[in-house]
Design an enzyme around this catalytic site. Structure first.
Site, PDB file in Angstrom:
ATOM      1  N   ALA A 137     111.608 -37.732   0.173  1.00 13.53           N
ATOM      2  CA  ALA A 137     111.702 -37.433   1.603  1.00 13.53           C
ATOM      3  C   ALA A 137     110.855 -36.218   1.980  1.00 13.53           C
ATOM      4  O   ALA A 137     110.134 -36.244   2.983  1.00 13.53           O
ATOM      5  CB  ALA A 137     113.163 -37.211   1.992  1.00 13.53           C
ATOM      6  N   THR A 187     119.007 -40.376   1.127  1.00 17.76           N
ATOM      7  CA  THR A 187     117.562 -40.419   0.913  1.00 17.76           C
ATOM      8  C   THR A 187     117.242 -39.558  -0.295  1.00 17.76           C
ATOM      9  O   THR A 187     117.855 -38.508  -0.495  1.00 17.76           O
ATOM     10  CB  THR A 187     116.779 -39.884   2.132  1.00 17.76           C
ATOM     11  OG1 THR A 187     117.137 -38.523   2.363  1.00 17.76           O
ATOM     12  CG2 THR A 187     117.039 -40.710   3.378  1.00 17.76           C
ATOM     13  N   CYS A 188     116.292 -39.986  -1.100  1.00 23.97           N
ATOM     14  CA  CYS A 188     115.837 -39.189  -2.236  1.00 23.97           C
ATOM     15  C   CYS A 188     115.175 -37.934  -1.681  1.00 23.97           C
ATOM     16  O   CYS A 188     114.194 -38.016  -0.934  1.00 23.97           O
ATOM     17  CB  CYS A 188     114.860 -39.985  -3.088  1.00 23.97           C
ATOM     18  SG  CYS A 188     114.134 -39.002  -4.418  1.00 23.97           S
ATOM     19  N   VAL A 189     115.689 -36.776  -2.046  1.00 24.63           N
ATOM     20  CA  VAL A 189     115.208 -35.529  -1.462  1.00 24.63           C
ATOM     21  C   VAL A 189     113.740 -35.279  -1.777  1.00 24.63           C
ATOM     22  O   VAL A 189     112.974 -34.877  -0.896  1.00 24.63           O
ATOM     23  CB  VAL A 189     116.108 -34.335  -1.866  1.00 24.63           C
ATOM     24  CG1 VAL A 189     116.065 -34.071  -3.354  1.00 24.63           C
ATOM     25  CG2 VAL A 189     115.733 -33.099  -1.071  1.00 24.63           C
TER      26      VAL A 189
END
Length: 130
Positions: free
Chosen positions: A84, A79-81
């Site tokens: 997210a 997941t794109c930090v």
């Protein structure tokens, strides 16, 4: 000819067909003998990595399906930090860094920056976005 694919999932876990279509596409790729090295969840797609998603008992559990797909086929789920964190999907490390009392990133998912996506794209034959 076997190809290496990377999927980018922008659709949320529920509410649109994007994430479910990505999952079905992944199954079809693997059934045809292609390689799927990474699935990168971006924008609303990061919700696919939430451990707090509880579908109704008669609904398909897409988060669990992603987890099983990852285990069975050794596929990285990222997941794109930044996306997210904005949407309340927080890993252990980010919870500690931001002094939060809990995390909720589902088992099997990891958080990464856009560099993780760029790295995967360099080695992929095809990148498909949902």
């Amino acid at each position: 000819m076997t190809l290496n694919y990377v999927l980018v999932v922008n659709g949320p876990v529920y509410g649109t067909q994007a994430a479910r279509s990505a999952y079905q596409f992944a199954l079809a790729l693997l059934a045809q003998g292609h390689q799927l090295s990474r699935i990168f969840f971006y924008q609303e797609g990061v919700q696919n990595g939430s451990a707090l998603t509880v579908p109704a008992s008669d609904e398909f559990d897409l988060v669990a399906a992603w987890q099983q797909l990852s285990i069975t086929h050794s596929i990285e789920l990222q997941t794109c930090v930044a996306a997210a964190l904005r949407r309340g999907v927080v890993g252990k490390q980010e919870a500690t860094q931001n002094m939060l009392s809990a995390d909720n990133l589902a088992t099997g998912f990891e958080q990464a920056g856009l560099g993780g996506l760029a790295e995967a794209m360099l080695t992929a034959d095809r990148v498909i976005q949902f």
